[in-house]
Design a protein around this motif. Structure first.
Motif, PDB file in Angstrom:
ATOM      1  N   LEU A 145     -64.210  34.666  31.287  1.00  0.00           N
ATOM      2  CA  LEU A 145     -63.275  35.737  30.923  1.00  0.00           C
ATOM      3  C   LEU A 145     -63.183  36.790  32.013  1.00  0.00           C
ATOM      4  O   LEU A 145     -62.099  37.289  32.303  1.00  0.00           O
ATOM      5  CB  LEU A 145     -63.686  36.375  29.600  1.00  0.00           C
ATOM      6  N   VAL A 146     -64.317  37.129  32.609  1.00  0.00           N
ATOM      7  CA  VAL A 146     -64.312  38.134  33.680  1.00  0.00           C
ATOM      8  C   VAL A 146     -63.546  37.616  34.878  1.00  0.00           C
ATOM      9  O   VAL A 146     -62.733  38.335  35.456  1.00  0.00           O
ATOM     10  CB  VAL A 146     -65.764  38.506  34.071  1.00  0.00           C
ATOM     11  N   SER A 147     -63.761  36.361  35.266  1.00  0.00           N
ATOM     12  CA  SER A 147     -63.044  35.827  36.423  1.00  0.00           C
ATOM     13  C   SER A 147     -61.570  35.648  36.111  1.00  0.00           C
ATOM     14  O   SER A 147     -60.723  35.803  36.992  1.00  0.00           O
ATOM     15  CB  SER A 147     -63.671  34.510  36.877  1.00  0.00           C
ATOM     16  N   GLU A 148     -61.223  35.338  34.875  1.00  0.00           N
ATOM     17  CA  GLU A 148     -59.814  35.210  34.489  1.00  0.00           C
ATOM     18  C   GLU A 148     -59.118  36.559  34.569  1.00  0.00           C
ATOM     19  O   GLU A 148     -57.992  36.652  35.006  1.00  0.00           O
ATOM     20  CB  GLU A 148     -59.707  34.622  33.065  1.00  0.00           C
ATOM     21  N   GLU A 149     -59.800  37.606  34.150  1.00  0.00           N
ATOM     22  CA  GLU A 149     -59.226  38.951  34.231  1.00  0.00           C
ATOM     23  C   GLU A 149     -59.014  39.363  35.683  1.00  0.00           C
ATOM     24  O   GLU A 149     -58.067  40.043  36.015  1.00  0.00           O
ATOM     25  CB  GLU A 149     -60.130  39.972  33.523  1.00  0.00           C
ATOM     26  N   ALA A 150     -59.922  38.961  36.560  1.00  0.00           N
ATOM     27  CA  ALA A 150     -59.807  39.308  37.978  1.00  0.00           C
ATOM     28  C   ALA A 150     -58.637  38.589  38.629  1.00  0.00           C
ATOM     29  O   ALA A 150     -58.053  39.088  39.585  1.00  0.00           O
ATOM     30  CB  ALA A 150     -61.096  38.986  38.717  1.00  0.00           C
ATOM     31  N   ASP A 151     -58.269  37.409  38.101  1.00  0.00           N
ATOM     32  CA  ASP A 151     -57.168  36.639  38.671  1.00  0.00           C
ATOM     33  C   ASP A 151     -55.795  37.086  38.173  1.00  0.00           C
ATOM     34  O   ASP A 151     -54.782  36.699  38.743  1.00  0.00           O
ATOM     35  CB  ASP A 151     -57.343  35.144  38.342  1.00  0.00           C
ATOM     36  N   CYS A 152     -55.746  37.854  37.104  1.00  0.00           N
ATOM     37  CA  CYS A 152     -54.472  38.272  36.516  1.00  0.00           C
ATOM     38  C   CYS A 152     -53.810  39.328  37.383  1.00  0.00           C
ATOM     39  O   CYS A 152     -54.456  40.250  37.876  1.00  0.00           O
ATOM     40  CB  CYS A 152     -54.680  38.847  35.120  1.00  0.00           C
ATOM     41  N   ASP A 153     -52.505  39.178  37.597  1.00  0.00           N
ATOM     42  CA  ASP A 153     -51.719  40.181  38.331  1.00  0.00           C
ATOM     43  C   ASP A 153     -50.866  40.932  37.319  1.00  0.00           C
ATOM     44  O   ASP A 153     -49.997  40.360  36.670  1.00  0.00           O
ATOM     45  CB  ASP A 153     -50.823  39.505  39.365  1.00  0.00           C
ATOM     46  N   PHE A 154     -51.118  42.212  37.193  1.00  0.00           N
ATOM     47  CA  PHE A 154     -50.331  43.016  36.238  1.00  0.00           C
ATOM     48  C   PHE A 154     -49.257  43.766  36.941  1.00  0.00           C
ATOM     49  O   PHE A 154     -49.311  44.347  37.903  1.00  0.00           O
ATOM     50  CB  PHE A 154     -51.235  43.996  35.496  1.00  0.00           C
TER      51      PHE A 154
END
Length: 87
Positions: free
Chosen positions: A78-87
């Motif tokens: 989950l932490v790595s997925e959040e880091a990959d998200c571009d907002f």
């Protein structure tokens, strides 16, 4: 003992190549191996504590460590997925 003395006195040590920097004591590889060894010792002590001091059966200790591994993997995912998200 005699072989070691001959190794020094005959200067056989001069023909030995130095250890690669990858395998030196301060290299990233050896530091990582040291950390994994420390982690394995922590897990071993934790298993001993759970089974010997708390009286949890061996399968229960394995279940605890298995669930902890799954939970940690989920959190890291989950932490790595959040880091990959571009907002």
């Amino acid at each position: 003992k005699a072989a070691f003395i001959n190794f020094i006195s005959d200067e056989e040590w001069k023909s030995i190549e130095p250890v690669s920097s990858w395998f030196g004591p301060s290299s990233f590889l050896m530091s990582s191996m040291s950390a994994l060894f420390k982690l394995s010792m922590w897990i071993r002590h934790g298993h001993g504590y759970l089974t010997e001091n708390l009286g949890i059966p061996v399968w229960g200790s394995y279940a605890v460590f298995g669930l902890a591994t799954l939970f940690l993997g989920m959190v890291l995912g989950l932490v790595s997925e959040e880091a990959d998200c571009d907002f």
